[in-house]
Design a protein around this motif. Structure first.
Motif, mmCIF file in Angstrom:
data_model
loop_
_atom_site.group_PDB
_atom_site.id
_atom_site.type_symbol
_atom_site.label_atom_id
_atom_site.label_comp_id
_atom_site.label_asym_id
_atom_site.label_seq_id
_atom_site.Cartn_x
_atom_site.Cartn_y
_atom_site.Cartn_z
ATOM 1 N N UNK A 157 0.828 -1.216 0.000
ATOM 2 C CA UNK A 157 0.000 0.000 0.000
ATOM 3 C C UNK A 157 0.858 1.259 0.000
ATOM 4 N N UNK A 158 2.034 1.180 0.608
ATOM 5 C CA UNK A 158 2.928 2.330 0.682
ATOM 6 C C UNK A 158 3.676 2.528 -0.637
ATOM 7 N N UNK A 159 3.706 1.501 -1.472
ATOM 8 C CA UNK A 159 4.309 1.658 -2.788
ATOM 9 C C UNK A 159 5.598 0.903 -3.015
ATOM 10 N N UNK A 160 5.855 -0.130 -2.216
ATOM 11 C CA UNK A 160 7.065 -0.928 -2.429
ATOM 12 C C UNK A 160 6.986 -1.593 -3.799
ATOM 13 N N UNK A 161 8.133 -1.728 -4.445
ATOM 14 C CA UNK A 161 8.179 -2.344 -5.768
ATOM 15 C C UNK A 161 8.174 -3.864 -5.664
ATOM 16 N N UNK A 162 8.902 -4.397 -4.677
ATOM 17 C CA UNK A 162 8.956 -5.837 -4.464
ATOM 18 C C UNK A 162 9.413 -6.082 -3.038
ATOM 19 N N UNK A 163 9.403 -7.349 -2.604
ATOM 20 C CA UNK A 163 9.570 -7.675 -1.186
ATOM 21 C C UNK A 163 10.311 -8.991 -1.048
ATOM 22 N N UNK A 164 11.331 -9.021 -0.189
ATOM 23 C CA UNK A 164 12.058 -10.261 0.123
ATOM 24 C C UNK A 164 12.084 -10.416 1.638
ATOM 25 N N UNK A 165 11.838 -11.631 2.112
ATOM 26 C CA UNK A 165 11.901 -11.918 3.537
ATOM 27 C C UNK A 165 13.254 -12.545 3.858
ATOM 28 N N UNK A 166 13.936 -11.986 4.876
ATOM 29 C CA UNK A 166 15.206 -12.545 5.366
ATOM 30 C C UNK A 166 14.905 -13.788 6.202
ATOM 31 N N UNK A 167 15.765 -14.766 6.205
ATOM 32 C CA UNK A 167 16.926 -14.925 5.336
ATOM 33 C C UNK A 167 16.487 -15.326 3.935
ATOM 34 N N UNK A 168 17.335 -15.054 2.954
ATOM 35 C CA UNK A 168 16.995 -15.352 1.566
ATOM 36 C C UNK A 168 18.233 -15.865 0.845
ATOM 37 N N UNK A 169 18.007 -16.589 -0.231
ATOM 38 C CA UNK A 169 19.099 -17.107 -1.061
ATOM 39 C C UNK A 169 19.472 -16.060 -2.108
ATOM 40 N N UNK A 170 20.727 -16.043 -2.532
ATOM 41 C CA UNK A 170 21.116 -15.117 -3.599
ATOM 42 C C UNK A 170 20.219 -15.217 -4.834
ATOM 43 N N UNK A 171 19.783 -16.427 -5.172
ATOM 44 C CA UNK A 171 18.912 -16.609 -6.339
ATOM 45 C C UNK A 171 17.587 -15.875 -6.165
ATOM 46 N N UNK A 172 17.113 -15.756 -4.929
ATOM 47 C CA UNK A 172 15.867 -15.030 -4.671
ATOM 48 C C UNK A 172 16.052 -13.556 -4.979
ATOM 49 N N UNK A 173 17.155 -12.978 -4.533
ATOM 50 C CA UNK A 173 17.433 -11.569 -4.824
ATOM 51 C C UNK A 173 17.556 -11.364 -6.331
ATOM 52 N N UNK A 174 18.257 -12.246 -6.995
ATOM 53 C CA UNK A 174 18.404 -12.122 -8.449
ATOM 54 C C UNK A 174 17.044 -12.184 -9.142
ATOM 55 N N UNK A 175 16.194 -13.117 -8.735
ATOM 56 C CA UNK A 175 14.861 -13.247 -9.327
ATOM 57 C C UNK A 175 14.041 -11.976 -9.125
ATOM 58 N N UNK A 176 14.110 -11.401 -7.912
ATOM 59 C CA UNK A 176 13.367 -10.172 -7.637
ATOM 60 C C UNK A 176 13.871 -9.018 -8.501
ATOM 61 N N UNK A 177 15.182 -8.951 -8.721
ATOM 62 C CA UNK A 177 15.734 -7.906 -9.587
ATOM 63 C C UNK A 177 15.223 -8.068 -11.014
ATOM 64 N N UNK A 178 15.154 -9.312 -11.502
ATOM 65 C CA UNK A 178 14.604 -9.548 -12.836
ATOM 66 C C UNK A 178 13.125 -9.174 -12.893
ATOM 67 N N UNK A 179 12.390 -9.434 -11.809
ATOM 68 C CA UNK A 179 10.975 -9.043 -11.777
ATOM 69 C C UNK A 179 10.833 -7.523 -11.867
#
Length: 136
Positions: free
Chosen positions: A101-123
């Protein structure tokens, strides 16, 4: 995806900033900047332009959500919104909904794998210019 983009990593825990930076560097990003809390990030944003913000939620002085509110309120409608990826331990549905609602572009919950961060960047940014075109 332009891996030379300026990325501001905002987290009050230095080891987490380092971990995120290490992952970003492993993905080919090296134009990295750091802030220890939302207030420091806001001050840096007044002096420099960033192409992506990686933002923790819980921080002293100015939380991630409060910084996100400031960012969205200050944006000009004529320019695309600044991509903000919330990287947080806050996993409750209410927090995710509040961030959206505040306008975040995407969201990752810690802890996370490097592949998750990469996937979110591609999204957020779409496919890499180095990726082959899909054949139809």
């Amino acid at each position: 995806m332009d891996r030379s983009m300026a990325v501001l990593i905002v987290d009050d825990h230095q080891p987490m900033r380092r971990t995120i930076a290490d992952i970003m560097r492993s993905l080919g990003f090296d134009n990295l900047f750091y802030a220890e809390d939302g207030q420091m990030a806001w001050e840096k944003m007044q002096e420099n332009a960033y192409d992506l913000i990686l933002l923790d939620w819980n921080m002293p002085r100015l939380s991630g959500v409060e910084l996100l509110q400031r960012i969205r309120m200050a944006e000009d409608e004529a320019t695309p919104p600044l991509p903000v990826l919330m990287v947080t331990a806050e996993a409750e549905r209410e927090q995710v909904v509040e961030a959206i609602k505040t306008g975040v572009t995407n969201y990752i919950v810690k802890p996370f794998a490097p592949a998750t961060l990469e996937r979110k960047l591609y999204e957020i940014f779409g496919k890499s210019e180095n990726e082959p075109e899909e054949q139809s």
